[in-house]
Design a protein around this motif. Structure first.
Motif, PDB file in Angstrom:
ATOM      1  N   LYS A   2     -33.109   6.509  45.608  1.00  0.00           N
ATOM      2  CA  LYS A   2     -33.789   7.693  46.123  1.00  0.00           C
ATOM      3  C   LYS A   2     -32.861   8.894  45.908  1.00  0.00           C
ATOM      4  CE  LYS A   2     -34.582   8.615  50.722  1.00  0.00           C
ATOM      5  NZ  LYS A   2     -35.039   8.254  52.071  1.00  0.00           N
ATOM      6  N   TYR A   3     -33.443  10.054  45.676  1.00  0.00           N
ATOM      7  CA  TYR A   3     -32.621  11.245  45.441  1.00  0.00           C
ATOM      8  C   TYR A   3     -33.026  12.340  46.425  1.00  0.00           C
ATOM      9  CZ  TYR A   3     -31.540   8.702  41.234  1.00  0.00           C
ATOM     10  OH  TYR A   3     -31.134   7.724  40.373  1.00  0.00           O
ATOM     11  N   VAL A   4     -32.041  12.924  47.056  1.00  0.00           N
ATOM     12  CA  VAL A   4     -32.338  13.945  48.068  1.00  0.00           C
ATOM     13  C   VAL A   4     -31.471  15.184  47.839  1.00  0.00           C
ATOM     14  CG1 VAL A   4     -32.225  14.490  50.548  1.00  0.00           C
ATOM     15  CG2 VAL A   4     -33.034  12.239  49.806  1.00  0.00           C
ATOM     16  N   TYR A   5     -32.122  16.332  47.979  1.00  0.00           N
ATOM     17  CA  TYR A   5     -31.379  17.599  47.913  1.00  0.00           C
ATOM     18  C   TYR A   5     -31.350  18.186  49.322  1.00  0.00           C
ATOM     19  CZ  TYR A   5     -30.930  22.662  47.606  1.00  0.00           C
ATOM     20  OH  TYR A   5     -30.562  23.963  47.829  1.00  0.00           O
ATOM     21  N   VAL A   6     -30.195  18.646  49.746  1.00  0.00           N
ATOM     22  CA  VAL A   6     -30.081  19.264  51.075  1.00  0.00           C
ATOM     23  C   VAL A   6     -29.474  20.655  50.943  1.00  0.00           C
ATOM     24  CG1 VAL A   6     -29.060  19.102  53.378  1.00  0.00           C
ATOM     25  CG2 VAL A   6     -29.758  17.006  52.194  1.00  0.00           C
TER      26      VAL A   6
END
Ligand code: DC
Length: 319
Positions: A2-6
């Motif tokens: 999974k890839y997440v940008y914060v």
């Protein structure tokens, strides 16, 4: 995976404000990228725990097995804004981060040459932004000299006045809005034939190119004269007809009118002058990569250039 940008919305210089995560099994951060407001970059790659504990060390921060929080959970804190991204988006950031890290240790110079209207300006801007490099449109330096002569009603073949104007060119104060006028470009092509004027401007352009972290320079003689040792040389071209059509579309898009035949004749004349002059004529450097944008959109040209640059960078890293 999974890839997440914060996005961490704070004003602290010591904390990263844009973070990208690659998360395995909803738990472990495989790879993390942190961008700080001052342009510096932090990396973390997961390493195996060696002591049998549940917690893994990544880049100095503890990667707890409690798992990575859901995007909704992160967003419940007003200080953060998170969203799931694709693997491709993460990879793009990873490459950008790698490129930035390289720049900290070694200068990077990208030379772009080509005739007027081939799309090298847009390409140079995109590349400078992507690889976080300084940007210099060297055409503006010749335009600044021409503009100074025009302002003082001096003939364009007054070499000593042109030399004085060239010495006064300040790279930090090039004003595109006044210099981009078509007549100024024509005049620039005329003052650009004088070797002494070129020498003065080339010296300034070289100083710019060697300022960390390096630069993208676009013009006519970057790969051949200004930066013969550039890491990457691109020669961007397109047929005169295609360039004339693009110029016409540009004029019409801002409500103007023009005659296609006249624009084409103008372009051909400018090409002849830039390619035919004795000092530093426009031509591809022997080791330049050719990019013909006649049938290529700018996005495709950007991707092609990126592939060439990433390849050179990968080889340079191994060397
Ligand atoms: O790229 P441009 O249209 O802004 O350039 C204007 C003129 O300046 C161009 O016709 C020739 C000259 N020039 C040059 O001789 N060498 C460069 N490196 C850049 C521009």
């Amino acid at each position: 995976m999974k890839y997440v940008y914060v996005h961490w919305k704070h004003e602290k210089a010591e904390e990263p404000s844009h973070l990208w995560y690659e998360i395995a099994d909803d738990k472990f951060q495989n790879r993390t990228i942190e961008f700080y407001a001052d342009g510096s970059v932090g990396f973390a790659v997961r390493s195996e725990a060696t002591d049998g504990s549940d917690d893994l060390e990544i880049g100095g921060t503890t990667n707890s097995t409690e798992g990575f929080p859901d995007v909704e959970e992160i967003n419940s804190d007003k200080e953060f804004e998170a969203l799931e991204i694709t693997a491709a988006e993460f990879d793009q950031q990873w490459r950008k981060a790698l490129a930035s890290r390289r720049h900290m240790t070694r200068l990077l110079t990208i030379a772009i040459d080509g005739p007027a209207g081939a799309g090298k300006g847009t390409l140079a801007r995109r590349l400078a932004d992507h690889y976080r490099l300084n940007l210099l449109d060297t055409g503006l330096t010749y335009r600044a000299v021409a503009y100074a002569l025009i302002q003082h009603a001096l003939p364009l073949d007054n070499v000593s006045a042109a030399e004085t104007a060239a010495r006064q060119v300040d790279l930090a104060k090039l004003d595109r809005s006044v210099l981009s006028a078509h007549a100024v470009g024509e005049a620039a092509s005329k003052v650009a034939v004088f070797p002494t004027v070129r020498r003065i401007l080339v010296e300034k352009q070289r100083a710019f190119a060697t300022t960390p972290p390096g630069a993208v320079l676009d013009g006519r003689d970057i790969g051949t004269v200004v930066c013969p040792d550039a890491d990457i040389k691109l020669y961007v071209t397109a047929s005169a007809e295609v360039r004339a059509r693009r110029r016409l579309a540009e004029i019409e898009s801002i409500g103007g009118t023009a005659d296609f035949t006249e624009i084409l004749a103008d372009i051909v004349r400018r090409d002849e002058r830039d390619m035919g002059r004795a000092d530093s004529p426009l031509k591809p450097a022997a080791d330049a990569h050719l990019l013909d944008t006649s049938e290529m959109a700018i996005e495709a040209a950007f991707l092609a250039a990126m592939a060439i640059i990433d390849d050179v960078l990968a080889k340079r890293d191994k060397a």
